[in-house]
Design a protein around this motif. Structure first.
Motif, short mmCIF file in Angstrom:
data_model
loop_
_atom_site.label_atom_id
_atom_site.label_comp_id
_atom_site.label_asym_id
_atom_site.label_seq_id
_atom_site.Cartn_x
_atom_site.Cartn_y
_atom_site.Cartn_z
N THR A 149 38.40 39.84 48.43
CA THR A 149 39.23 40.57 49.37
C THR A 149 39.70 39.69 50.52
O THR A 149 40.29 40.18 51.47
CB THR A 149 38.47 41.80 49.92
N ALA A 174 44.41 38.43 49.21
CA ALA A 174 43.74 39.37 48.32
C ALA A 174 44.75 39.95 47.34
O ALA A 174 45.93 40.09 47.66
CB ALA A 174 43.10 40.50 49.13
N SER A 216 38.73 47.86 45.49
CA SER A 216 38.06 46.57 45.29
C SER A 216 36.66 46.76 44.72
O SER A 216 36.24 45.98 43.85
CB SER A 216 38.00 45.79 46.60
#
Length: 84
Positions: A9, A13, A48
């Motif tokens: 991240t 990202a 994520s």
């Protein structure tokens, strides 16, 4: 210990669409019930986190290669979610 791969991240990202695309692909191949609503790894409900879980399912199932969108750690468990 076998490393886990988790979504990178950090800048730059991957886009949310890229995360979602990977989740859609992975969950079409492996059982992603843990990251569905009510599943043990659904919360926090973050793309994520879900993409990381799905990647590990694919890696475990198919021994896929890492790519630049993921970083490797020895333990990626969080909030009661244990990676396979």
């Amino acid at each position: 210990a076998r490393p886990w791969c988790i979504a990178n991240t950090n800048s730059p990202a991957p886009s949310p669409a890229k995360f979602q695309g990977f989740i859609d692909y992975a969950c079409g191949v492996v059982d992603c019930s843990a990251i569905r609503p009510g599943g043990s790894c659904y919360n926090p409900n973050l793309l994520s986190k879900h993409a990381s879980y799905a990647l590990n399912l694919i890696y475990k199932s198919f021994q896929c290669q890492y790519n630049s969108s993921y970083d490797c750690y020895n333990n990626a468990a969080y909030d009661g979610c244990i990676y396979p």
